[in-house]
Design a protein around this motif. Structure first.
Motif, mmCIF file in Angstrom:
data_model
loop_
_atom_site.group_PDB
_atom_site.id
_atom_site.type_symbol
_atom_site.label_atom_id
_atom_site.label_comp_id
_atom_site.label_asym_id
_atom_site.label_seq_id
_atom_site.Cartn_x
_atom_site.Cartn_y
_atom_site.Cartn_z
ATOM 1 N N ASP A 50 -6.494 3.838 1.577
ATOM 2 C CA ASP A 50 -5.955 4.592 2.735
ATOM 3 C C ASP A 50 -6.452 6.024 2.003
ATOM 4 O O ASP A 50 -6.596 6.783 2.290
ATOM 5 C CB ASP A 50 -4.660 4.957 2.923
ATOM 6 C CG ASP A 50 -3.602 5.439 2.524
ATOM 7 O OD1 ASP A 50 -4.059 5.357 0.599
ATOM 8 O OD2 ASP A 50 -2.876 5.101 2.318
ATOM 9 N N SER A 51 -7.022 5.558 0.080
ATOM 10 C CA SER A 51 -7.993 6.432 -0.183
ATOM 11 C C SER A 51 -6.649 7.465 -1.270
ATOM 12 O O SER A 51 -7.390 8.115 -1.534
ATOM 13 C CB SER A 51 -9.404 6.943 -0.002
ATOM 14 O OG SER A 51 -8.561 8.069 0.929
ATOM 15 N N VAL A 52 -5.824 7.150 -1.237
ATOM 16 C CA VAL A 52 -4.847 8.178 -1.639
ATOM 17 C C VAL A 52 -4.016 7.604 -2.774
ATOM 18 O O VAL A 52 -3.402 5.996 -2.384
ATOM 19 C CB VAL A 52 -4.224 8.895 -0.358
ATOM 20 C CG1 VAL A 52 -2.789 9.439 -0.937
ATOM 21 C CG2 VAL A 52 -4.750 9.061 1.097
ATOM 22 N N VAL A 53 -3.761 8.367 -3.796
ATOM 23 C CA VAL A 53 -3.009 7.868 -4.872
ATOM 24 C C VAL A 53 -1.735 9.040 -4.841
ATOM 25 O O VAL A 53 -1.707 10.483 -4.549
ATOM 26 C CB VAL A 53 -3.711 8.615 -6.169
ATOM 27 C CG1 VAL A 53 -2.587 8.295 -7.216
ATOM 28 C CG2 VAL A 53 -4.885 7.960 -6.556
ATOM 29 N N LEU A 54 -0.587 8.539 -4.676
ATOM 30 C CA LEU A 54 1.008 8.668 -4.347
ATOM 31 C C LEU A 54 2.121 8.531 -6.048
ATOM 32 O O LEU A 54 2.348 7.180 -6.425
ATOM 33 C CB LEU A 54 1.582 8.401 -3.061
ATOM 34 C CG LEU A 54 1.038 8.539 -1.470
ATOM 35 C CD1 LEU A 54 1.606 7.858 -0.456
ATOM 36 C CD2 LEU A 54 0.575 10.663 -1.284
ATOM 37 N N VAL A 55 2.585 10.028 -5.988
ATOM 38 C CA VAL A 55 3.799 9.970 -7.200
ATOM 39 C C VAL A 55 5.310 9.803 -6.207
ATOM 40 O O VAL A 55 5.511 10.913 -5.701
ATOM 41 C CB VAL A 55 3.751 11.340 -8.200
ATOM 42 C CG1 VAL A 55 4.455 10.777 -9.395
ATOM 43 C CG2 VAL A 55 1.775 10.576 -8.601
ATOM 44 N N PHE A 56 5.848 8.928 -6.600
ATOM 45 C CA PHE A 56 7.396 8.421 -6.236
ATOM 46 C C PHE A 56 8.182 8.747 -6.764
ATOM 47 O O PHE A 56 7.466 8.583 -8.160
ATOM 48 C CB PHE A 56 7.430 7.038 -5.442
ATOM 49 C CG PHE A 56 6.659 7.454 -4.183
ATOM 50 C CD1 PHE A 56 6.792 7.600 -2.733
ATOM 51 C CD2 PHE A 56 5.713 6.205 -3.941
ATOM 52 C CE1 PHE A 56 5.925 7.415 -1.994
ATOM 53 C CE2 PHE A 56 4.818 5.858 -2.858
ATOM 54 C CZ PHE A 56 4.731 6.866 -1.884
ATOM 55 N N GLU A 57 9.882 9.377 -7.224
ATOM 56 C CA GLU A 57 10.338 9.714 -8.309
ATOM 57 C C GLU A 57 11.445 8.700 -7.832
ATOM 58 O O GLU A 57 12.008 8.327 -6.599
ATOM 59 C CB GLU A 57 10.165 10.912 -8.247
ATOM 60 C CG GLU A 57 11.373 10.973 -9.433
ATOM 61 C CD GLU A 57 10.922 12.412 -9.482
ATOM 62 O OE1 GLU A 57 11.027 13.882 -10.675
ATOM 63 O OE2 GLU A 57 12.115 13.307 -8.083
ATOM 64 N N ALA A 58 12.146 7.966 -8.658
ATOM 65 C CA ALA A 58 13.250 6.999 -8.321
ATOM 66 C C ALA A 58 14.293 7.713 -8.128
ATOM 67 O O ALA A 58 14.613 8.561 -9.102
ATOM 68 C CB ALA A 58 13.071 5.684 -9.150
#
Length: 525
Positions: free
Chosen positions: A517-525
């Protein structure tokens, strides 16, 4: 759903095919999240302009890509530096475009949910961090679909494109880890389209990378501007054994062997630096330690091979292909490494045709002979029903994970002749599993058991493969096979949606995604 058992060594001179096992032999099977219930047709409301509200678990985002993000890479020394690559638009002639971002700016979510704020919508309420680019990767006339930082210290950033270009940038990072600088070094174009790029982990051969191309060729380059400023990207090897597109490649942990697979269903494991030749361990072609193709019916996978992984000990290579087929093949031992749990109970080797080595009949000799079992098909697996997109060996446990187009994840126990330990059929809600990757530096009781996966459903999931340790969140979703975390935020379910890749560092504490979808996401454990 069919299943199969690892190849069982027959009696001498018995050429029988690998024996199949029944579904009952699978230790644990997890059904689809939606079960067999009917799913209503989508309404026309979305087409009429109804806003689609997405749940976003990310702590940060980057949204300056104009089309799908096909590639993502993480700096090996400074993991907060992330490179992403894709296309500048959806037009056929759109150029490739990439960025480098710094995720250290992302702030963690507060312990309490937003509802505990007196005014959750106020300016003071926590919001995901919007990331800005440090550097733009330009110069490609078609999509960037491969990225890597070189090993061991990430001295260079390499981008590979569908235009066949390999472009290199020097990376300068101060001792503080901040203020990274990037400088264009040069480019090479030896093929029409680059499919993948992989860094060599050998400390003796720093800043060396391999690539696989759409014409089936495989290239190895070393980047050394100091040696020859006019030719900073030097060809180390080029191979032309595949007859169709080279779809995937993987280095052994010592960086001495390079395994590649192709749509022509062939596997070649190249002796890149001549270590095997010096020990007389190469096959008749003089280039490989293992070469298997459709002529070997025990190995052949109709429809092609699309994924490959080498075990941490370097003793096994696993390949995945069409119709859920997986083959596990023995490799020679080129460097002294302690025996790993992955190879403690490998199936006995047998005699084979060219491209495969026969094991010595004496077991003590087999343990001392580095060629023992090389090229022998140790397991032929077929538990999943569609193509195997991704394979990953656990760094500490005797486990092999496989992600399939059928939406399932299968876990095989290498210490028990690759029996199926777990088969999670609904791992990504029926959408293709794009990548599976064990967390490398997990410690304590979870060491070697934590697996991260992403799929075209737009979700990233973290699994504990020790057993059914599902959280309440997992139970509510219908997943009871060790799901301990899931992250949402990307669109899913078809064209323009899904997660096409991720990086998670050594500890898995932050997962960064490349979205269709052209987005970069940062997730945290």
């Amino acid at each position: 759903m069919s299943s199969s058992k690892p190849y069982q060594h027959p009696a001498d001179d018995d050429d029988s095919e690998p024996e199949m096992i029944a579904e009952d032999d699978v230790q644990e099977v997890v059904d689809d999240m939606d079960g067999d219930e009917d799913v209503p047709m989508d309404s026309d409301d979305e087409e009429q302009g109804e806003e689609l509200v997405l749940e976003n678990d990310g702590i940060a985002y980057f949204d300056q890509h104009k089309d799908s993000v096909f590639a993502i890479a993480q700096h090996p020394v400074y993991p907060h530096l992330i490179a992403t690559g894709g296309s500048e638009g959806d037009a056929d002639d759109a150029p490739g475009k990439g960025y480098v971002i710094d995720i250290s700016a992302a702030s963690s979510k507060p312990v309490l949910p937003p509802s505990y704020n007196s005014d959750p919508s106020s300016a003071g309420a926590w919001q995901p961090t919007e990331l800005q680019p440090l550097f733009a990767i330009d110069g490609h006339t078609d999509s960037i679909n491969a990225l890597t930082f070189t090993l061991p210290r990430g001295d260079f950033l390499v981008s590979g494109g569908m235009d066949g270009r390999l472009r290199v940038y020097a990376v300068g990072v101060p001792n503080t880890g901040t203020g990274a600088q990037f400088k264009y070094v040069g480019e090479s174009q030896e093929t029409e389209e680059v499919n993948w790029v992989s860094p060599c982990p050998s400390a003796a051969h720093p800043n060396t990378i391999a690539l696989g191309a759409s014409d089936g060729s495989v290239w190895v380059f070393t980047i050394d501007p100091a040696a020859d400023p006019s030719n900073p990207i030097q060809i180390v090897q080029s191979y032309f054994l595949h007859t169709a597109s080279c779809t995937a490649g993987a280095w052994s942990s010592d960086g001495l062997l390079l395994a590649t697979v192709s749509e022509d269903s062939s596997l070649h494991v190249f002796d890149v630096f001549g270590e095997a030749a010096a020990k007389n361990l190469v096959t008749d072609n003089g280039q490989t330690v293992v070469s298997l193709a459709d002529a070997d019916q025990r190995f052949f996978v109709e429809g092609g091979l699309y994924s490959v992984a080498i075990s941490p000990s370097g003793g096994l290579v696993a390949v995945g292909g069409a119709q859920g087929a997986i083959r596990v093949v023995g490799l020679p031992r080129l460097s002294a490494q302690p025996a790993s749990r992955t190879t403690q109970r490998a199936v006995p080797v047998q005699r084979g045709p060219a491209g495969r080595r026969a094991a010595p009949s004496n077991s003590s000799n087999a343990q001392s002979d580095p060629s023992a079992g090389a090229g022998v098909v140790l397991a032929a697996l077929n538990v999943q029903s569609d193509g195997i997109e991704s394979l990953s060996f656990s760094p500490q446990q005797p486990l092999l994970a496989a992600g399939s187009v059928d939406g399932s994840i299968a876990i095989f126990d290498a210490a028990r002749s690759f029996q199926v330990r777990k088969h999670i059929r609904g791992a990504h809600e029926g959408e293709s599993v794009v990548k599976v990757d064990f967390v490398r530096a997990a410690t304590g009781a979870t060491a070697g058991w934590l697996l991260t996966s992403c799929g075209l459903d737009g979700v990233v999931r973290r699994w504990d493969m020790r057993g059914a340790t599902a959280t309440q969140e997992a139970v509510a979703a219908g997943l009871t096979a060790g799901l301990i975390k899931e992250w949402k935020g990307h669109r899913g379910g078809g064209e323009g949606g899904g997660v096409l890749g991720f990086v998670q560092g050594a500890d898995g504490e932050r997962v960064v995604t490349a979205g269709d979808d052209s987005v970069v996401l940062v997730f945290e454990a």
